[in-house]
Design a protein around this motif. Sequence first.
Motif, mmCIF file in Angstrom:
data_model
loop_
_atom_site.group_PDB
_atom_site.id
_atom_site.type_symbol
_atom_site.label_atom_id
_atom_site.label_comp_id
_atom_site.label_asym_id
_atom_site.label_seq_id
_atom_site.Cartn_x
_atom_site.Cartn_y
_atom_site.Cartn_z
ATOM 1 N N LEU A 97 0.804 -1.222 0.000
ATOM 2 C CA LEU A 97 0.000 0.000 0.000
ATOM 3 C C LEU A 97 0.834 1.267 0.000
ATOM 4 O O LEU A 97 0.534 2.220 -0.693
ATOM 5 C CB LEU A 97 -0.928 0.023 1.226
ATOM 6 N N ARG A 98 1.906 1.264 0.768
ATOM 7 C CA ARG A 98 2.577 2.525 1.037
ATOM 8 C C ARG A 98 3.238 3.137 -0.196
ATOM 9 O O ARG A 98 3.417 4.344 -0.282
ATOM 10 C CB ARG A 98 3.623 2.352 2.147
ATOM 11 N N HIS A 99 3.576 2.302 -1.197
ATOM 12 C CA HIS A 99 4.271 2.824 -2.357
ATOM 13 C C HIS A 99 3.347 3.564 -3.322
ATOM 14 O O HIS A 99 3.780 4.500 -4.000
ATOM 15 C CB HIS A 99 4.979 1.689 -3.097
ATOM 16 N N ILE A 100 2.098 3.147 -3.418
ATOM 17 C CA ILE A 100 1.197 3.812 -4.373
ATOM 18 C C ILE A 100 0.015 4.478 -3.688
ATOM 19 O O ILE A 100 -0.799 5.104 -4.350
ATOM 20 C CB ILE A 100 0.689 2.803 -5.429
ATOM 21 N N GLY A 101 -0.067 4.364 -2.380
ATOM 22 C CA GLY A 101 -1.130 5.028 -1.639
ATOM 23 C C GLY A 101 -2.331 4.139 -1.399
ATOM 24 O O GLY A 101 -2.751 3.386 -2.273
ATOM 25 N N TYR A 102 -2.880 4.223 -0.217
ATOM 26 C CA TYR A 102 -3.980 3.343 0.200
ATOM 27 C C TYR A 102 -5.199 3.482 -0.708
ATOM 28 O O TYR A 102 -5.775 2.481 -1.153
ATOM 29 C CB TYR A 102 -4.365 3.652 1.648
ATOM 30 N N GLU A 103 -5.601 4.708 -1.002
ATOM 31 C CA GLU A 103 -6.819 4.909 -1.785
ATOM 32 C C GLU A 103 -6.683 4.326 -3.187
ATOM 33 O O GLU A 103 -7.598 3.686 -3.714
ATOM 34 C CB GLU A 103 -7.156 6.409 -1.862
ATOM 35 N N ARG A 104 -5.520 4.506 -3.810
ATOM 36 C CA ARG A 104 -5.306 3.977 -5.152
ATOM 37 C C ARG A 104 -5.173 2.467 -5.140
ATOM 38 O O ARG A 104 -5.620 1.778 -6.065
ATOM 39 C CB ARG A 104 -4.056 4.605 -5.768
ATOM 40 N N ALA A 105 -4.565 1.924 -4.096
ATOM 41 C CA ALA A 105 -4.297 0.483 -4.055
ATOM 42 C C ALA A 105 -5.543 -0.344 -3.811
ATOM 43 O O ALA A 105 -5.594 -1.515 -4.175
ATOM 44 C CB ALA A 105 -3.263 0.179 -2.967
ATOM 45 N N THR A 106 -6.550 0.239 -3.187
ATOM 46 C CA THR A 106 -7.739 -0.525 -2.798
ATOM 47 C C THR A 106 -8.976 -0.185 -3.634
ATOM 48 O O THR A 106 -10.089 -0.471 -3.235
ATOM 49 C CB THR A 106 -8.044 -0.313 -1.301
ATOM 50 N N LYS A 107 -8.774 0.408 -4.787
ATOM 51 C CA LYS A 107 -9.901 0.677 -5.673
ATOM 52 C C LYS A 107 -10.517 -0.623 -6.178
ATOM 53 O O LYS A 107 -9.873 -1.666 -6.204
ATOM 54 C CB LYS A 107 -9.430 1.505 -6.879
ATOM 55 N N HIS A 108 -11.773 -0.526 -6.632
ATOM 56 C CA HIS A 108 -12.383 -1.661 -7.310
ATOM 57 C C HIS A 108 -11.593 -1.973 -8.579
ATOM 58 O O HIS A 108 -10.965 -1.090 -9.164
ATOM 59 C CB HIS A 108 -13.838 -1.346 -7.670
ATOM 60 N N PHE A 109 -11.650 -3.225 -9.014
ATOM 61 C CA PHE A 109 -10.841 -3.650 -10.152
ATOM 62 C C PHE A 109 -11.119 -2.816 -11.409
ATOM 63 O O PHE A 109 -10.220 -2.563 -12.209
ATOM 64 C CB PHE A 109 -11.066 -5.139 -10.433
ATOM 65 N N TYR A 110 -12.358 -2.354 -11.578
ATOM 66 C CA TYR A 110 -12.714 -1.609 -12.776
ATOM 67 C C TYR A 110 -12.325 -0.137 -12.689
ATOM 68 O O TYR A 110 -12.492 0.614 -13.658
ATOM 69 C CB TYR A 110 -14.220 -1.729 -13.074
ATOM 70 N N GLU A 111 -11.797 0.268 -11.544
ATOM 71 C CA GLU A 111 -11.360 1.651 -11.355
ATOM 72 C C GLU A 111 -9.838 1.787 -11.300
ATOM 73 O O GLU A 111 -9.316 2.883 -11.208
ATOM 74 C CB GLU A 111 -11.933 2.209 -10.048
ATOM 75 N N LEU A 112 -9.125 0.667 -11.368
ATOM 76 C CA LEU A 112 -7.681 0.693 -11.186
ATOM 77 C C LEU A 112 -6.970 1.463 -12.286
ATOM 78 O O LEU A 112 -7.390 1.448 -13.443
ATOM 79 C CB LEU A 112 -7.127 -0.731 -11.151
ATOM 80 N N ASP A 113 -5.883 2.094 -11.895
ATOM 81 C CA ASP A 113 -5.016 2.758 -12.846
ATOM 82 C C ASP A 113 -4.062 1.719 -13.437
ATOM 83 O O ASP A 113 -3.453 0.941 -12.716
ATOM 84 C CB ASP A 113 -4.230 3.858 -12.128
ATOM 85 N N GLU A 114 -3.911 1.727 -14.748
ATOM 86 C CA GLU A 114 -3.068 0.732 -15.414
ATOM 87 C C GLU A 114 -1.627 0.794 -14.922
ATOM 88 O O GLU A 114 -0.971 -0.241 -14.756
ATOM 89 C CB GLU A 114 -3.107 0.944 -16.930
ATOM 90 N N ALA A 115 -1.131 1.983 -14.682
ATOM 91 C CA ALA A 115 0.249 2.128 -14.216
ATOM 92 C C ALA A 115 0.444 1.507 -12.837
ATOM 93 O O ALA A 115 1.496 0.916 -12.549
ATOM 94 C CB ALA A 115 0.638 3.607 -14.180
ATOM 95 N N ASP A 116 -0.568 1.632 -11.962
ATOM 96 C CA ASP A 116 -0.478 1.025 -10.636
ATOM 97 C C ASP A 116 -0.481 -0.500 -10.738
ATOM 98 O O ASP A 116 0.249 -1.192 -10.026
ATOM 99 C CB ASP A 116 -1.636 1.493 -9.752
ATOM 100 N N TRP A 117 -1.332 -1.039 -11.605
ATOM 101 C CA TRP A 117 -1.351 -2.494 -11.834
ATOM 102 C C TRP A 117 0.027 -2.962 -12.291
ATOM 103 O O TRP A 117 0.587 -3.928 -11.759
ATOM 104 C CB TRP A 117 -2.410 -2.842 -12.883
ATOM 105 N N ASP A 118 0.600 -2.273 -13.278
ATOM 106 C CA ASP A 118 1.892 -2.680 -13.832
ATOM 107 C C ASP A 118 3.000 -2.584 -12.787
ATOM 108 O O ASP A 118 3.881 -3.448 -12.736
ATOM 109 C CB ASP A 118 2.247 -1.804 -15.036
#
Length: 259
Positions: A97-118
């Motif tokens: 969590l700490r590297h990309i931020g809690y809010e971004r890391a725990t989004k629903h799968f359809y809301e994820l940022d592609e860069a965070d996934w990668d």
Amino acid sequence: MQCERLEGHVALITGGGRGIGKAIARRLYSEKADIVICGTTEDVLKKAAEEIASEDREVLPIVCDVSDSGQVKAMVEKARQRFGKVDILVNNAAIMLRHIGYERATKHFYELDEADWDRVMDVNVKGMWLCSSEVFSDMRAQNWGRIINISSDTVFIGRGNGIQYITSKAAVVGITRGLAFEAGPYGITVNAISPGLVQSETVQEHDFKEMSEVLANSSAIPRLEYPDDLAGAAAWLSSDDAAFVTGQNISVSGGLSLH
């Protein structure tokens, strides 16, 4: 009585400056392995190395992003220059969590940022492949080696940390099983350890108190899990006591999941 069953071996622990990695590094050091720890924050690594080391044996800290093949190659070469080889690898480095931020890391799968996934896949999955590939020649040359990959019980639970994290930790189980068959003929064992929600710095930096207590109360051993709870399993898998154990995923979670 001090255990010396890892004397003569050199262990590289990725993500070794904090939490689980630091606890495992400390335990393997106590069993007389020479230790290399890597991470991305120099001051954290140096502090951890100083805390682990005694007066007679240093711990080598190396800054390295395990998702970068050039940095991994340079890291292993530095370890060889200092200790001659790497024959125990603990693939612990991971983005939670700490590297990309809690809010971004725990989004629903359809809301994820592609860069965070990668980024999660690059560190949590590709990093294990790169590190394992780089140290393989040392292990093969002496017909002995240990690779220990840190997965997560979230693979069996299916919730709690975001689908990209869960998927990456499931991939760790696949890497472990595949590598076990490729490396086995060379005297190399490959196993995974799956912890529950460990009270590491990352967890404590975020408000996981309620979740931690819920998981603890639903476990067979109803208490919180700490980094040192993983160290004994890692030390055993690193030793000749586990020479005929490979391709396994061992849950060290107090019975959070049973499988």
